[in-house]
Write an enzyme that holds these catalytic residues in place. Structure first.
Site, mmCIF file in Angstrom:
data_model
loop_
_atom_site.group_PDB
_atom_site.id
_atom_site.type_symbol
_atom_site.label_atom_id
_atom_site.label_comp_id
_atom_site.label_asym_id
_atom_site.label_seq_id
_atom_site.Cartn_x
_atom_site.Cartn_y
_atom_site.Cartn_z
ATOM 1 N N THR A 18 0.956 -1.272 -0.009
ATOM 2 C CA THR A 18 -0.146 0.089 0.122
ATOM 3 C C THR A 18 0.786 1.320 -0.089
ATOM 4 O O THR A 18 0.335 2.409 -0.611
ATOM 5 C CB THR A 18 -0.947 -0.103 1.293
ATOM 6 N N SER A 113 6.296 3.769 8.614
ATOM 7 C CA SER A 113 4.843 4.450 9.364
ATOM 8 C C SER A 113 4.654 4.113 10.642
ATOM 9 O O SER A 113 5.637 4.372 11.468
ATOM 10 C CB SER A 113 3.954 4.223 8.205
ATOM 11 N N HIS A 114 3.514 3.633 10.784
ATOM 12 C CA HIS A 114 2.901 3.219 12.212
ATOM 13 C C HIS A 114 3.716 1.908 12.766
ATOM 14 O O HIS A 114 2.921 1.601 13.697
ATOM 15 C CB HIS A 114 1.572 3.205 12.076
ATOM 16 N N LYS A 126 10.325 4.075 0.306
ATOM 17 C CA LYS A 126 9.207 4.365 -0.871
ATOM 18 C C LYS A 126 9.754 5.659 -1.606
ATOM 19 O O LYS A 126 10.308 6.520 -1.084
ATOM 20 C CB LYS A 126 7.844 4.939 0.136
ATOM 21 N N ASP A 277 1.570 9.735 13.748
ATOM 22 C CA ASP A 277 2.388 8.194 14.037
ATOM 23 C C ASP A 277 3.865 8.449 13.577
ATOM 24 O O ASP A 277 4.234 9.360 13.708
ATOM 25 C CB ASP A 277 1.643 7.296 12.739
ATOM 26 N N ASP A 279 5.841 8.491 11.063
ATOM 27 C CA ASP A 279 6.264 9.378 10.180
ATOM 28 C C ASP A 279 5.630 10.594 9.864
ATOM 29 O O ASP A 279 5.628 11.214 9.016
ATOM 30 C CB ASP A 279 6.593 8.537 8.656
ATOM 31 N N ASP A 281 2.439 11.345 9.143
ATOM 32 C CA ASP A 281 1.368 11.529 8.211
ATOM 33 C C ASP A 281 -0.076 11.335 8.872
ATOM 34 O O ASP A 281 -0.993 11.615 8.278
ATOM 35 C CB ASP A 281 1.779 10.827 6.629
ATOM 36 N N ARG A 282 -0.141 10.455 9.927
ATOM 37 C CA ARG A 282 -1.454 10.115 10.358
ATOM 38 C C ARG A 282 -1.798 11.098 11.581
ATOM 39 O O ARG A 282 -0.872 11.659 12.208
ATOM 40 C CB ARG A 282 -1.374 8.482 10.901
ATOM 41 N N THR A 344 -7.709 2.050 -1.138
ATOM 42 C CA THR A 344 -6.998 2.555 -0.142
ATOM 43 C C THR A 344 -5.535 2.860 -0.344
ATOM 44 O O THR A 344 -4.900 2.153 -1.232
ATOM 45 C CB THR A 344 -6.769 1.139 0.876
ATOM 46 N N GLU A 363 -8.655 9.299 4.777
ATOM 47 C CA GLU A 363 -8.659 7.450 4.852
ATOM 48 C C GLU A 363 -9.043 7.410 6.169
ATOM 49 O O GLU A 363 -8.917 8.233 7.248
ATOM 50 C CB GLU A 363 -7.614 6.787 4.699
ATOM 51 N N GLU A 364 -10.023 6.182 6.434
ATOM 52 C CA GLU A 364 -10.426 5.750 7.882
ATOM 53 C C GLU A 364 -9.288 5.486 8.663
ATOM 54 O O GLU A 364 -9.530 5.324 10.171
ATOM 55 C CB GLU A 364 -11.463 4.704 7.727
ATOM 56 N N SER A 365 -8.129 5.355 8.285
ATOM 57 C CA SER A 365 -6.994 4.810 8.926
ATOM 58 C C SER A 365 -6.163 6.153 9.539
ATOM 59 O O SER A 365 -5.092 6.124 9.698
ATOM 60 C CB SER A 365 -6.022 3.928 8.135
ATOM 61 N N LYS A 376 -0.710 12.421 3.029
ATOM 62 C CA LYS A 376 -1.430 12.567 4.222
ATOM 63 C C LYS A 376 -0.489 13.292 5.326
ATOM 64 O O LYS A 376 0.664 13.317 5.241
ATOM 65 C CB LYS A 376 -2.330 11.505 4.946
ATOM 66 N N ARG A 496 -8.682 -6.807 7.315
ATOM 67 C CA ARG A 496 -9.401 -5.739 7.844
ATOM 68 C C ARG A 496 -10.843 -5.922 7.333
ATOM 69 O O ARG A 496 -11.191 -5.997 6.154
ATOM 70 C CB ARG A 496 -8.656 -4.461 7.267
HETATM 71 C C1 VG1 Z 1 -2.744 1.124 5.717
HETATM 72 C C2 VG1 Z 1 -4.301 1.779 5.948
HETATM 73 C C3 VG1 Z 1 -4.074 2.599 4.738
HETATM 74 C C4 VG1 Z 1 -2.798 3.607 4.270
HETATM 75 C C5 VG1 Z 1 -1.597 2.851 4.629
HETATM 76 C C6 VG1 Z 1 -0.568 3.636 4.886
HETATM 77 O O1 VG1 Z 1 -2.565 0.274 4.636
HETATM 78 O O2 VG1 Z 1 -5.160 0.963 5.806
HETATM 79 O O3 VG1 Z 1 -5.415 3.457 4.721
HETATM 80 O O4 VG1 Z 1 -2.800 4.354 3.479
HETATM 81 O O5 VG1 Z 1 -1.641 1.895 5.762
HETATM 82 O O6 VG1 Z 1 -0.676 4.442 5.977
HETATM 83 P P1 VG1 Z 1 -3.245 -1.434 4.553
HETATM 84 O O7 VG1 Z 1 -2.785 -1.948 3.300
HETATM 85 O O8 VG1 Z 1 -2.197 -1.973 5.757
HETATM 86 O O9 VG1 Z 1 -4.464 -1.336 5.076
HETATM 87 V V1 VG1 Z 1 0.964 4.848 6.686
HETATM 88 O O10 VG1 Z 1 0.820 5.809 7.996
HETATM 89 O O11 VG1 Z 1 1.818 3.618 6.587
HETATM 90 O O12 VG1 Z 1 1.941 5.685 5.350
HETATM 91 CO CO CO Z 2 2.310 7.033 8.433
#
Ligand code: VG1
Ligand code: CO
Length: 543
Positions: A18, A113-114, A126, A277, A279, A281-282, A344, A363-365, A376, A496
């Protein structure tokens, strides 16, 4: 210091998910693993003569090693200049901002990221393109294909560059400029928000608790909130980025940011809580004794955008990822602006933003953003909220309740089943796909099904098609259940399950979301056989 050509053997597992390539540190630190991916990327990109590249990461374990490797390989690729954040640090939205502000041809973001960090945690890489956003699928597909063929690495044998001192040095004639990671980003925030109104709000005693979760958002939040907007010292907690995020999971949701939630539910709680989070962005926004769902947050920002200087002219449109609740759709309809539904992942918003078809997206995340960058942006969302509180004089809870009163409440939850054996997860998804034709028109577990499909997206700007983006089951009353497999996990598969139900009746807005969604949970279990197939009685995480 010559440029060397070294033999390598391709890896077969470097398929970006993703949000880029994410693997355990133990995988990334194998000989030539990172090098292979970077070479595949550079092989796919055009000639770099005269071009600038931006490099930075969230400071997690392996960040510094990776930056040095990339600098040497960028010199061999022939870049004129690399801009790197001091200490190798740049948040994901800051990379985007710096690419856009400097006219760089692209950037490399080092982050998982998270996901947890440290020697036993995760690492990620990335590539972002010249618009500042994640590379689209045609680029990531080409890099993956190339990663399976790479036989030669091109690099310099130059020594490490000091990343801690601002200023310029060089490798093989390529300039390396170490920049302050916050400056460009802060400039952008100053242009978008009413800093005077926010300053006055803090001066009047408004209390915020911003939890940076020991991650890269800390320096940005401290500089802007405390340094510039007059928030009292100590407003930003866990502000120093640590290589292992203090052993915690830098994921801003009520489960992982439980300490923040506890503070907002305690006696004498601050007016607002927020977290970002790994990085940065959340974002998560919390009112006093009131948790805001990310889908509602996007809808609130859209509804009131004209109150914020950067969006005074109104929104061209909005976009949300498919599993995100329809709250923002309802706001868009009332504003008379288009609302797009994308797969997504942030990369799908890029074309819409570039073409000025949308201004806000989310996004919902726990991801929200706008046309100011192509990622984001956690702190941006928090500043947006504070700006709204400052000019409306309302509380976080009041703004969300207004949304519910006007548009009804989209009761929402996501249930994650983590670390499922991959074959079982594939069986589960195949089982769902096999029922798509027969489900519509039937009643399952008391739910009258109107439609069932596997989400496919045709980009309205370039016509590219992304299929198999998640199973949607829609009910006659407008409720939905969505199933998809995560593309960011590093252990087995993560299922999910996204649940949404619209509740127009204001007397029922305080219903517990999990209780209100029980009928949909039963439907999900019946059609997907989650317990039987995964052996899990309940989700690993519910947000
Ligand atoms: C998750 C979230 C998605 C988000 C992605 C990257 O992906 O559901 O909405 O864009 O993380 O976020 P997945 O494929 O695990 O559902 V981050 O903060 O990692 O850049
Ligand atoms: Co992130």
């Amino acid at each position: 210091m010559p440029i060397l050509t070294l033999p390598t053997t391709p890896f077969t597992d470097q398929k970006p998910g993703t949000s880029g390539l994410r693997k355990k540190v133990s995988v990334f630190s194998q000989k030539n693993y990172l090098e292979n991916f970077v070479q595949a990327l550079f092989d796919v990109l055009p000639d770099a003569t005269g071009l600038t590249l931006v490099v930075g990461g969230d400071g997690r374990f392996y960040n510094r090693v990776a930056v040095q490797t990339i600098l040497r390989m960028a010199a061999a690729k022939g870049y004129a200049r690399v801009l790197v954040g001091q200490g190798g640090i740049l948040s994901t939205p800051a990379v985007s901002a710096v690419i856009r502000a400097t006219g760089a041809s692209g950037g490399i973001v080092l982050s998982a990221s998270h996901n947890p960090g440290g020697p036993d945690g995760d690492f990620g890489i990335k590539y972002n393109i010249a618009n500042g956003g994640p590379a689209p699928e045609k680029v990531t597909d080409a890099v993956f294909a190339r990663s399976r063929e790479v036989r030669e690495l091109r690099t310099s044998d130059a020594a490490d560059i000091s990343l801690d001192v601002l200023g310029s040095s060089s490798i093989e004639g390529m300039e390396v400029l170490v920049i302050d990671p916050v400056v460009q980003y802060a400039d952008l925030m100053r242009k978008l928000f009413d800093f005077d109104a926010i300053r006055a709000l803090f001066a009047s005693g408004f209390r915020l608790r911003f939890d940076a979760m020991h991650a890269v958002g800390g320096p940005y939040a401290k500089a802007i909130l405390e340094g510039e907007l007059g928030a009292p010292a100590g407003t930003v907690v866990n502000a120093v980025p640590l290589e292992d995020f203090g052993g915690l999971h830098p994921d801003p949701n009520p489960v992982n940011a439980e300490d923040l939630i506890a503070h907002l539910f305690a006696d004498n709680a601050p007016d607002m809580g927020a977290a970002s989070d790994g990085d940065a962005d959340r974002n998560m926004v919390v009112g006093r004794r009131f948790v805001v769902s990310p889908s509602d947050s996007l809808a609130v920002l859209a509804a009131h955008a004209k109150l914020v200087p950067g969006y005074r002219a109104g929104l061209a449109g909005v976009a949300r990822s498919m599993p995100t609740s329809t709250a923002v759709d309802r706001v868009a309809a009332s504003l008379g602006i288009p609302c797009f539904e994308t797969p997504t992942g942030w990369k799908f918003f890029g074309n819409l933003l570039d073409a000025d078809r949308v201004t806000l997206c989310g996004e919902e995340s726990y991801g929200t953003g706008s046309s100011h960058v192509r990622e984001k942006d956690g702190l941006w969302a928090v500043l947006f909220w504070i700006n709204l509180l400052a000019v409306t004089g309302k509380s976080v809870e009041a703004l969300v309740r207004e949304l519910w009163t006007t548009h009804g409440r989209c009761v929402y939850s996501r249930h994650d089943y983590e670390a499922i054996p991959t074959d079982k997860a594939d069986t589960l998804m195949a089982g769902l796909r096999g029922q798509l034709a027969t489900l519509p028109g039937t009643t399952v577990a008391g739910c009258a099904i109107a439609f069932a499909d596997d989400f496919s997206y045709t980009d309205p700007v370039d016509g590219s098609v992304s299929s198999k983006q998640g199973i949607r089951i829609g009910l006659k009353d407008g409720s939905r259940v969505v199933f998809r497999l995560s593309g960011t996990g590093t252990e087995g598969a993560t299922l999910r399950v996204y649940l949404e139900r619209h509740e127009p009746d204001a007397t029922r807005h305080d219903l517990d979301a999990q209780l209100a969604l029980q009928p949909l949970v039963h439907l999900a279990e019946t059609v997907a056989q989650i317990r039987t197939l995964t052996g899990m009685d309940q989700p690993s995480v519910m947000t």
